[in-house]
Design a protein around this motif. Structure first.
Motif, PDB file in Angstrom:
ATOM      1  N   ARG A   1     -40.891 -52.216  81.925  1.00  0.00           N
ATOM      2  CA  ARG A   1     -40.559 -52.394  81.233  1.00  0.00           C
ATOM      3  C   ARG A   1     -40.455 -50.703  80.478  1.00  0.00           C
ATOM      4  O   ARG A   1     -40.841 -49.531  81.272  1.00  0.00           O
ATOM      5  CB  ARG A   1     -41.293 -53.024  79.995  1.00  0.00           C
ATOM      6  CG  ARG A   1     -41.949 -54.543  80.406  1.00  0.00           C
ATOM      7  CD  ARG A   1     -42.861 -54.824  79.331  1.00  0.00           C
ATOM      8  NE  ARG A   1     -42.792 -56.683  79.847  1.00  0.00           N
ATOM      9  CZ  ARG A   1     -42.859 -57.395  78.234  1.00  0.00           C
ATOM     10  NH1 ARG A   1     -42.063 -56.800  77.342  1.00  0.00           N
ATOM     11  NH2 ARG A   1     -42.517 -58.434  78.634  1.00  0.00           N
TER      12      ARG A   1
ATOM     13  N   ASN B   1     -34.280 -58.893  78.238  1.00  0.00           N
ATOM     14  CA  ASN B   1     -33.813 -58.657  76.622  1.00  0.00           C
ATOM     15  C   ASN B   1     -32.131 -58.829  76.570  1.00  0.00           C
ATOM     16  O   ASN B   1     -31.721 -59.472  75.674  1.00  0.00           O
ATOM     17  CB  ASN B   1     -34.474 -57.558  76.176  1.00  0.00           C
ATOM     18  CG  ASN B   1     -36.083 -57.900  76.336  1.00  0.00           C
ATOM     19  OD1 ASN B   1     -36.357 -59.189  76.482  1.00  0.00           O
ATOM     20  ND2 ASN B   1     -36.873 -56.923  75.865  1.00  0.00           N
TER      21      ASN B   1
ATOM     22  N   CYS C   1     -42.234 -54.634  70.056  1.00  0.00           N
ATOM     23  CA  CYS C   1     -41.431 -53.797  71.650  1.00  0.00           C
ATOM     24  C   CYS C   1     -42.152 -54.330  73.139  1.00  0.00           C
ATOM     25  O   CYS C   1     -43.232 -55.383  72.775  1.00  0.00           O
ATOM     26  CB  CYS C   1     -41.349 -52.136  71.221  1.00  0.00           C
ATOM     27  SG  CYS C   1     -40.064 -51.660  70.420  1.00  0.00           S
TER      28      CYS C   1
ATOM     29  N   ASP D   1     -36.927 -52.399  73.582  1.00  0.00           N
ATOM     30  CA  ASP D   1     -37.691 -53.054  74.776  1.00  0.00           C
ATOM     31  C   ASP D   1     -36.648 -53.616  75.473  1.00  0.00           C
ATOM     32  O   ASP D   1     -36.465 -54.109  75.000  1.00  0.00           O
ATOM     33  CB  ASP D   1     -39.218 -52.953  75.140  1.00  0.00           C
ATOM     34  CG  ASP D   1     -39.476 -54.385  74.404  1.00  0.00           C
ATOM     35  OD1 ASP D   1     -38.224 -55.044  74.385  1.00  0.00           O
ATOM     36  OD2 ASP D   1     -40.475 -54.971  74.476  1.00  0.00           O
TER      37      ASP D   1
ATOM     38  N   ARG E   1     -37.266 -55.191  79.976  1.00  0.00           N
ATOM     39  CA  ARG E   1     -37.746 -54.938  80.846  1.00  0.00           C
ATOM     40  C   ARG E   1     -36.642 -55.147  82.438  1.00  0.00           C
ATOM     41  O   ARG E   1     -36.217 -55.159  82.201  1.00  0.00           O
ATOM     42  CB  ARG E   1     -38.527 -56.998  81.146  1.00  0.00           C
ATOM     43  CG  ARG E   1     -38.478 -57.129  80.076  1.00  0.00           C
ATOM     44  CD  ARG E   1     -37.948 -58.633  79.035  1.00  0.00           C
ATOM     45  NE  ARG E   1     -38.765 -58.845  77.841  1.00  0.00           N
ATOM     46  CZ  ARG E   1     -39.148 -60.544  78.207  1.00  0.00           C
ATOM     47  NH1 ARG E   1     -38.751 -61.216  79.326  1.00  0.00           N
ATOM     48  NH2 ARG E   1     -39.634 -60.795  77.416  1.00  0.00           N
TER      49      ARG E   1
ATOM     50  N   LYS F   1     -48.372 -67.159  65.171  1.00  0.00           N
ATOM     51  CA  LYS F   1     -48.429 -65.434  64.462  1.00  0.00           C
ATOM     52  C   LYS F   1     -49.021 -65.174  63.836  1.00  0.00           C
ATOM     53  O   LYS F   1     -49.528 -64.483  63.041  1.00  0.00           O
ATOM     54  CB  LYS F   1     -46.962 -64.810  64.089  1.00  0.00           C
ATOM     55  CG  LYS F   1     -45.804 -65.586  65.633  1.00  0.00           C
ATOM     56  CD  LYS F   1     -45.910 -64.445  66.700  1.00  0.00           C
ATOM     57  CE  LYS F   1     -45.804 -64.177  67.697  1.00  0.00           C
ATOM     58  NZ  LYS F   1     -43.873 -64.108  67.658  1.00  0.00           N
TER      59      LYS F   1
ATOM     60  N   LYS G   1     -47.881 -58.648  78.964  1.00  0.00           N
ATOM     61  CA  LYS G   1     -46.467 -59.707  78.907  1.00  0.00           C
ATOM     62  C   LYS G   1     -46.045 -59.516  79.896  1.00  0.00           C
ATOM     63  O   LYS G   1     -45.431 -58.100  80.128  1.00  0.00           O
ATOM     64  CB  LYS G   1     -46.491 -59.571  77.444  1.00  0.00           C
ATOM     65  CG  LYS G   1     -45.198 -60.725  77.518  1.00  0.00           C
ATOM     66  CD  LYS G   1     -44.323 -60.520  76.087  1.00  0.00           C
ATOM     67  CE  LYS G   1     -43.639 -61.525  75.976  1.00  0.00           C
ATOM     68  NZ  LYS G   1     -42.749 -61.637  74.550  1.00  0.00           N
TER      69      LYS G   1
ATOM     70  N   GLY H   1     -39.460 -58.496  67.489  1.00  0.00           N
ATOM     71  CA  GLY H   1     -40.423 -58.930  67.382  1.00  0.00           C
ATOM     72  C   GLY H   1     -41.819 -58.708  66.917  1.00  0.00           C
ATOM     73  O   GLY H   1     -41.969 -57.666  67.270  1.00  0.00           O
ATOM     74  N   PHE H   2     -42.653 -59.401  66.477  1.00  0.00           N
ATOM     75  CA  PHE H   2     -44.508 -58.893  67.335  1.00  0.00           C
ATOM     76  C   PHE H   2     -44.925 -60.643  67.631  1.00  0.00           C
ATOM     77  O   PHE H   2     -45.033 -61.496  67.734  1.00  0.00           O
ATOM     78  CB  PHE H   2     -45.042 -58.694  65.948  1.00  0.00           C
ATOM     79  CG  PHE H   2     -44.682 -60.036  65.392  1.00  0.00           C
ATOM     80  CD1 PHE H   2     -43.925 -59.697  63.446  1.00  0.00           C
ATOM     81  CD2 PHE H   2     -46.428 -60.402  64.765  1.00  0.00           C
ATOM     82  CE1 PHE H   2     -43.268 -61.425  62.994  1.00  0.00           C
ATOM     83  CE2 PHE H   2     -45.510 -61.724  63.586  1.00  0.00           C
ATOM     84  CZ  PHE H   2     -44.963 -61.625  62.847  1.00  0.00           C
ATOM     85  N   GLY H   3     -44.995 -60.080  68.999  1.00  0.00           N
ATOM     86  CA  GLY H   3     -46.357 -60.789  69.830  1.00  0.00           C
ATOM     87  C   GLY H   3     -48.515 -61.278  69.391  1.00  0.00           C
ATOM     88  O   GLY H   3     -48.432 -60.889  67.613  1.00  0.00           O
TER      89      GLY H   3
ATOM     90  N   HIS I   1     -48.388 -56.735  69.152  1.00  0.00           N
ATOM     91  CA  HIS I   1     -47.699 -55.993  69.489  1.00  0.00           C
ATOM     92  C   HIS I   1     -46.625 -55.894  69.693  1.00  0.00           C
ATOM     93  O   HIS I   1     -45.820 -57.286  68.640  1.00  0.00           O
ATOM     94  CB  HIS I   1     -47.860 -55.918  71.585  1.00  0.00           C
ATOM     95  CG  HIS I   1     -46.599 -57.485  72.538  1.00  0.00           C
ATOM     96  ND1 HIS I   1     -47.361 -58.764  72.348  1.00  0.00           N
ATOM     97  CD2 HIS I   1     -45.706 -57.379  72.332  1.00  0.00           C
ATOM     98  CE1 HIS I   1     -45.944 -58.997  72.456  1.00  0.00           C
ATOM     99  NE2 HIS I   1     -45.215 -58.684  73.067  1.00  0.00           N
TER     100      HIS I   1
ATOM    101  N   SER J   1     -34.651 -56.439  69.792  1.00  0.00           N
ATOM    102  CA  SER J   1     -36.068 -56.850  70.744  1.00  0.00           C
ATOM    103  C   SER J   1     -35.941 -57.904  71.465  1.00  0.00           C
ATOM    104  O   SER J   1     -34.251 -58.944  70.767  1.00  0.00           O
ATOM    105  CB  SER J   1     -37.409 -56.313  70.064  1.00  0.00           C
ATOM    106  OG  SER J   1     -37.627 -57.593  69.344  1.00  0.00           O
ATOM    107  N   GLY J   2     -36.257 -58.477  72.204  1.00  0.00           N
ATOM    108  CA  GLY J   2     -36.247 -59.618  73.096  1.00  0.00           C
ATOM    109  C   GLY J   2     -36.917 -61.275  72.334  1.00  0.00           C
ATOM    110  O   GLY J   2     -36.945 -61.580  71.204  1.00  0.00           O
ATOM    111  N   GLY J   3     -37.651 -61.644  73.295  1.00  0.00           N
ATOM    112  CA  GLY J   3     -38.873 -62.860  73.147  1.00  0.00           C
ATOM    113  C   GLY J   3     -37.833 -64.297  72.057  1.00  0.00           C
ATOM    114  O   GLY J   3     -36.932 -64.209  72.596  1.00  0.00           O
ATOM    115  N   SER J   4     -38.668 -64.126  70.825  1.00  0.00           N
ATOM    116  CA  SER J   4     -38.062 -65.358  70.056  1.00  0.00           C
ATOM    117  C   SER J   4     -36.679 -64.456  69.099  1.00  0.00           C
ATOM    118  O   SER J   4     -36.032 -65.591  68.706  1.00  0.00           O
ATOM    119  CB  SER J   4     -38.476 -65.704  69.112  1.00  0.00           C
ATOM    120  OG  SER J   4     -39.386 -64.954  68.447  1.00  0.00           O
TER     121      SER J   4
END
Ligand SMILES: O=C(O)[C@H](O)[C@@H](O)[C@H](O)[C@H](O)COP(=O)(O)O
Length: 248
Positions: free
Chosen positions: A165, A72, A137, A60, A62, A188, A160, A129-131, A135, A38-41
């Protein structure tokens, strides 16, 4: 009615910097070929080894060109996660379909089908990751996509940004052999407190190259958030720093 018992392994390292090392230790010597990231951090917490010549898919993505910083795939490239991966092992979305997320999701599902699902196998690994809203993905709390019968789905109203996406679904993750969540920071902590049942019992750990606290945790049922609803064929592991684990 019998209840599905879902347990996971929780690994807590002192600081964010040690997450990559702990993740590398977890992945070492595993038989892995097909991986979703996944993306994010996550890209900043992942140190890929040259010998890991995996097929890389996006957990996932965008609906933006991969040259943009909020893609991502672009983020994985920018963090040097893909520098040792052969180009024909990197499976991004079809950028000609960015204007039509549903067609893009269908196209990506077909790609996964050709590589995996037609052979009746799922991914070997998903690193996610997890938001702060729970969330994972692009599966957001209370969203209808949580019940998608497909392996890949489009979302047009992602809370987000950006809103358009595509994402792997809970079904695709449930067919995956191993899922590893990574996350750092105090934001988190409330999610972690709520996804696990009750008190966490820490286990004795042998001396390791880094200091790791380990526990077998039962996932709360029903899951309060999409990330807590993720299941896998063999294992679900959470690797977090002490700040994220502070409320356990
Ligand atoms: O496209 C995305 O936004 C990511 O793939 C997403 O699923 C991410 O992993 C989580 O939002 C956690 O993001 P952080 O790790 O940045 O908190």
């Amino acid at each position: 009615m019998s209840r599905i018992v879902r347990t996971a392994t929780l690994l807590v390292v002192p600081t964010k910097e040690e997450i990559a090392l702990c993740l590398t230790n977890e992945l070492q010597n595993r038989s892995i070929e097909h991986v979703a990231l996944s993306g994010g951090s996550l890209p900043s917490l992942l140190q890929m080894k040259p010998e890991w010549q995996w097929h890389i898919y996006l957990a996932d993505e965008r609906c933006v060109p991969s040259t943009r910083p909020d893609s991502n795939l672009g983020a994985l490239f920018a963090a040097n996660c893909l520098q040792h991966i052969p180009p024909d092992h990197i499976h991004g979305i079809n950028e000609e379909l960015l204007e039509d997320p549903h067609a893009c999701a269908q196209d990506y599902q077909q790609l996964l089908q050709q590589h995996l699902f037609l052979q009746q196998r799922g991914l070997d690994l998903a690193v996610l990751g997890f938001g702060e809203d729970g969330h994972t993905c692009s599966l957001f709390p209370h969203h209808s996509l949580l019940h998608s019968p497909n392996h890949v789905a489009a979302i047009l109203d992602s809370p987000k940004p950006p809103p358009h996406r595509i994402t792997l679904t809970l079904k695709a993750l449930a067919e995956t052999q191993h899922v590893i969540f990574v996350g750092a920071g105090s934001a988190k902590a409330p999610v972690l407190r709520q996804v696990f049942e009750q008190q966490v019992q820490w286990e004795e750990t042998d001396s390791e190259s880094i200091s790791v606290r380990r526990a077998t945790v039962q996932m709360r049922d029903p899951a309060p958030f999409p990330c807590g609803a993720v299941t896998a064929q063999q294992s679900v592991t959470w690797i977090v720093d002490a700040e994220a684990a502070a409320q356990l």
